[in-house]
Design an enzyme around this catalytic site. Structure first.
Site, PDB file in Angstrom:
ATOM      1  N   TYR A 238       0.849  -1.208   0.000  1.00  0.00           N
ATOM      2  CA  TYR A 238       0.000   0.000   0.000  1.00  0.00           C
ATOM      3  C   TYR A 238       0.879   1.250   0.000  1.00  0.00           C
ATOM      4  CZ  TYR A 238      -2.661   3.846   1.990  1.00  0.00           C
ATOM      5  OH  TYR A 238      -3.190   5.088   2.219  1.00  0.00           O
TER       6      TYR A 238
ATOM      7  N   ASP B 229       2.705  -2.833  12.435  1.00  0.00           N
ATOM      8  CA  ASP B 229       2.506  -1.554  13.133  1.00  0.00           C
ATOM      9  C   ASP B 229       3.829  -0.989  13.625  1.00  0.00           C
ATOM     10  OD1 ASP B 229      -0.222  -1.094  13.013  1.00  0.00           O
ATOM     11  OD2 ASP B 229      -0.668  -2.079  14.910  1.00  0.00           O
TER      12      ASP B 229
END
Ligand code: UFG
Length: 332
Positions: A144, A285
């Site tokens: 992404y 993350d």
């Protein structure tokens, strides 16, 4: 030339969260707006009533809008789920990079040279230090982010070679709501809307993805920016774009809040106990992401006024509690 008053703006992805708020603000400020959206993730009702709406594929519908005295394009239409991009990168390279490249070619063919592009903090990956400035290395950790960075690189080359005037805005954690528009996704993964669904009793609890991060309270720290402040930056960018120049700006509040602080703020705002349980860390993350928005403030004249966490959560809660009851979310 920068966007002038009343000009016609094409907003791709204008039924999505960020696109619809930007379209609404453009309409309020007297611009003529055409939204293109295939409604794959957006909501038809989020498109402002003052905007023309073309449903369908961006590349199929853009020529019609670009030929209609179009002054600028705000390009939001994209896939934006990090996990999905790891599992199905083809969707991201085709849907984000190839589509954007072809859209730029359509803009060239129609002589439209003003672009505002919706980019992301994911271009930077795991930062070596915070706050993150635009000079820091870009090293996306998922397709992404890589797809958005590739588009930024294409835009830079088109600006130099073909005179495109463009701005890429790299958002940090966008949240909050504006009027009737807020976060209302079929597949929700973002912290604030999920926590508020717990406050609405539409979910039993919020999972905290890790409490052993190297942060003050052990939960991840993010920089939350109010959607309405974000929209302002888009308009400022379009007005000041200049042919042959590609500018890149980070957009955040410059303050970091932990997942725990977000949950506590949601408890304050909603008066709900909001049960939380610790869960394993979520893959990919980073511990802390905080923006330096100094460049946007100094060069764009951007002046965020709503990006304190309490205002963000209060506006998001006004939207979420109006939007639905438990049944609204259970249907999803
Ligand atoms: N989180 C939880 N529980 C949840 C959901 C999220 O603890 O149920 C945590 C996440 O682990 C993270 C924080 O809350 O630490 C914020 O998570 P979000 O999913 O709301 O947002 P991200 O920081 O993951 O994502 C944002 C943008 C993406 C962008 C990414 C770049 O929304 O588009 O930053 O890293 F790609």
């Amino acid at each position: 030339m920068g966007l002038v008053e009343g000009g016609h703006v094409l907003v791709t992805g204008g039924a999505g969260y960020v696109g619809s708020v930007c379209a609404a603000v453009l309409c309020e400020q007297g611009y003529r707006v055409t939204v293109i959206d295939d409604l794959s993730t957006g909501n038809r009702e989020a498109v402002p009533s003052a905007a023309a709406f073309l449903e369908g594929d961006v590349l199929d519908r853009a020529p019609e809008a670009l030929a209609d005295d179009c002054a600028a394009v705000f390009h939001f239409a994209a896939k934006s789920l990090v996990g999905e991009s790891v599992e199905s990168p083809d969707i991201y390279w085709h849907g984000n990079v190839v589509t954007s490249l072809q859209l730029l070619d359509l803009m060239r063919a129609h002589g439209v040279d003003n672009l505002v592009f919706s980019s992301t903090a994911a271009c930077y990956g795991e930062p070596e230090e915070v706050p993150i400035t635009e000079e820091m290395p870009t090293a996306p950790t998922n397709p992404y982010g890589a797809s958005k960075l590739s588009i930024d690189q294409i835009i830079t080359s088109y600006a130099h070679a073909y005179g495109l005037g463009a701005t890429s805005l790299r958002y940090f954690n966008v949240a909050g709501a504006y009027g009737a528009t807020g976060e209302n996704r079929v597949v929700e993964t973002h912290l604030i809307p999920l926590v508020l669904q717990v406050a609405l009793d539409a979910r039993e609890q919020i999972m905290v993805f890790g409490d052993d991060w190297p942060t003050p309270d052990g939960t991840c720290v993010r920089d939350y920016i109010h959607i309405r402040d974000l929209a302002d930056a888009h308009l400022l960018a379009a007005r000041s774009n200049s042919p042959g120049t590609h500018r890149i700006f980070n957009l955040g509040s410059g303050d970091g809040y932990s997942v725990q602080q977000v949950i506590d703020t949601c408890r304050d705002v909603t008066g709900h106990a909001i049960p939380a349980v610790t869960a394993p860390r979520r893959a990919g993350d980073p511990a802390t992401l905080i923006a330096s928005s100094a460049r946007a403030i100094n060069e764009l004249g951007w002046a965020p006024t709503r990006s304190d966490l309490h205002t963000i959560v209060s506006d998001a809660w006004a939207f979420t509690s109006r939007l639905g009851d438990r049944a609204h979310f259970a249907r999803r």
